[in-house]
Structure formats: structure tokens, C-alpha cells
Enzyme design. Sequence first.
Site, short mmCIF file in Angstrom:
data_model
loop_
_atom_site.label_atom_id
_atom_site.label_comp_id
_atom_site.label_asym_id
_atom_site.label_seq_id
_atom_site.Cartn_x
_atom_site.Cartn_y
_atom_site.Cartn_z
N ASP A 146 0.85 -1.20 0.00
CA ASP A 146 0.00 0.00 0.00
C ASP A 146 0.88 1.25 0.00
OD1 ASP A 146 -2.33 1.42 2.42
OD2 ASP A 146 -2.35 1.48 0.23
N THR A 190 -9.07 -0.28 3.91
CA THR A 190 -9.62 -0.13 5.27
C THR A 190 -8.52 -0.38 6.30
OG1 THR A 190 -11.68 -1.02 4.38
CG2 THR A 190 -11.48 -0.89 6.80
#
Length: 311
Positions: A88, A258
Site C-alpha cells: 500500500d 480499510t
Amino acid sequence: MYVSTKEILNKASKEFYAVPAFNINNLEFLMKIIEGAVEKNAPVIIETSEGAIKYAGNGDIYRGARLFVKMVREFAETVNIPIALHLDHGKHMEFIAAAIRAGYSSVMIDASHEPFKENLKITKEVVKWAHASGISVEAELGQLAGIEDNVSAEKNVLIDPEEAKIFVEETGVDFLAPAIGTSHGAFKFKGEAKLDFERLKRVKELTGIPLVLHGASSVPEKYVKLAEEFEANLGGAKGVPAEEIKKCVKLGINKVNTDTDLRIAFVAGLRKHLKENPKEFDPRKYFKEGMNFVKEVVMDRLEFLGAAGKA
Ligand SMILES: O=C(COP(=O)(O)O)NO
Ligand SMILES: [Ca+2]
Ligand code: NA
Ligand SMILES: [Zn+2]
């Protein structure tokens, strides 16, 4: 099964549902994410930021990346749901190199703070490099306000759909994160959440590839209240309502990042357990309540994104 992120997201894009990408830093969150996904018979994406890799490797980037690959593969190869591991917000080449070398399913090259042409150039290079190892790539256009690990953007810069078309064609990127009004962390909006749905619809029409929603935590009241009952100070925490995220999924979002929701759920359970069990000092016990709340958030999200039953 340990699969490519592209496989998971292309299926989701075709069938207009979304798969959550949950951020982890340790074993405890990983265990509960997998448990929840197995119970929901759903695909799931595990993602780690550069900070998580530094944390796990105690500063040794490749060791951190390798540790996450081994942990996730161990789980993936012993359950029959599709699981991918994603880097990420890759901003520094040494992390992207480590993730590719360690065997991540996909990497994000986040050069969205650069001017368009620079972002395009960097992304194009990473795509060529990652694809040579069969690894898929996520990139970002536009900027999310708030802290992105180590780059803080002052304000939202929303994606330009026409630019997105050129960007995807020129780079060959596999999935794209359009900035449409969300931001990272627990304090997302001053007033009501305002996402630019028209803009999102346009980006999907012009690019036709799986899209990623960043800053997609809902910051559920239930866990904020519980954490505050046990001396947390999260005043003003506000996320993206699940209904708004569902609208994004209908318009073509297929990966929903999330992180904050798992953190808040865990800390609520941890604070509660420690306060109520002053004699407890076994981490397998005092982590339990928070870990179970993490699993609740995971299962709820898999359900409302439409990933449940799609394994
Ligand atoms: O975008 C995220 C997570 O966002 P949240 O802070 O809303 O969980 N990770 O890349
Ligand atoms: Ca960015
Ligand atoms: Na990402
Ligand atoms: Zn993000």
C-alpha cells in the site's frame, strides 16, 4: 489460495462488487481478517504500508517484506479462499523493489503528489518492472488530504477523468485509485461526507479498469463510543458511511482500503479488557476482545461490499 490481486479485482470489476483491502502490521490482525473472510467465504486483500514493512523488519525493509509474504502465504495455502498481499502507498523504490523481490501479489506506486507527467513516467516504469515479475500495479491520480504515511497533502485534489484515460492507456497500470473526496485516518470530514460520484462514474467509463477507494473507513460509532468509555480520546472521529461506499461500488470501485476501522475496533477492545481485567498480563488474553472486534468489522465489510460468498 495465494493469488494475484488482478485476478481478484478483475472478477469484482466484472460483477460490480468490491473486495476490502485490510492493512496489517502484525499477526493478530492478520489472523482475524483471514478468519472473518473464511467464515464469509470471501476473497480478501491484505495490504501493508511502507511503515508496516519497516515495523515488521525492525528497519530491514526486505526482511519485513519477506516476513509478511511468508505469514500471508502460510495462511493462504491452508484455506480455500483467494488471498492477495499488496504493498500500500509505495512511494520509495526500495520498498517497491523489496515487495517485488519478496513475492507480493501487487504493489501500489503512489506518485500522486507529483505533477501529472512525472506521476505518469514513474508509474509507467514501475508497471514495466512489476509486470516482468507477474506482479500487478495500482497507481493514484489526484490527492487525498490528510497524512499518507509520510507525505501530508494539505487539501484534496480531485482526479481529472480525461487525464485518467490517458494515464491508464500510457502506463498499462492494472488498477487506479481516483481521489474523489475521501481522506485517510479517523477525522475525514468537517461536515457531511461529500464524495464526487459523477467524477467516479466518468473515470470508470473512460478507463474500464478496477478502481480503488482510499480513505474508506467508516469509523463506526459503536467502537468509537466504546473506546471513549475506556478513556480513549477520539472526539470528532468521522468516516465514510457504508451507504456512501456502496454507492461507490455501484459506480465501479472494486478495492476498498480499510485501516482505521480495524485500529479503532482493536483499541476499543484492548482498553476495555485491560480496564476490566487489571490482573491480566497474558497477551493471548488481553488482545482477544480487540481481535474479536476486528473480526466483526471485517465480516461486516465483506458483507456490505458484496464480497461475501464470492470466494
Ligand atoms: O486508504 C487507506 C486506509 O484508509 P482509512 O484510514 O480510511 O482506513 N489505506 O491506503
Ligand atoms: Ca497519494
Ligand atoms: Na493501495
Ligand atoms: Zn490510502
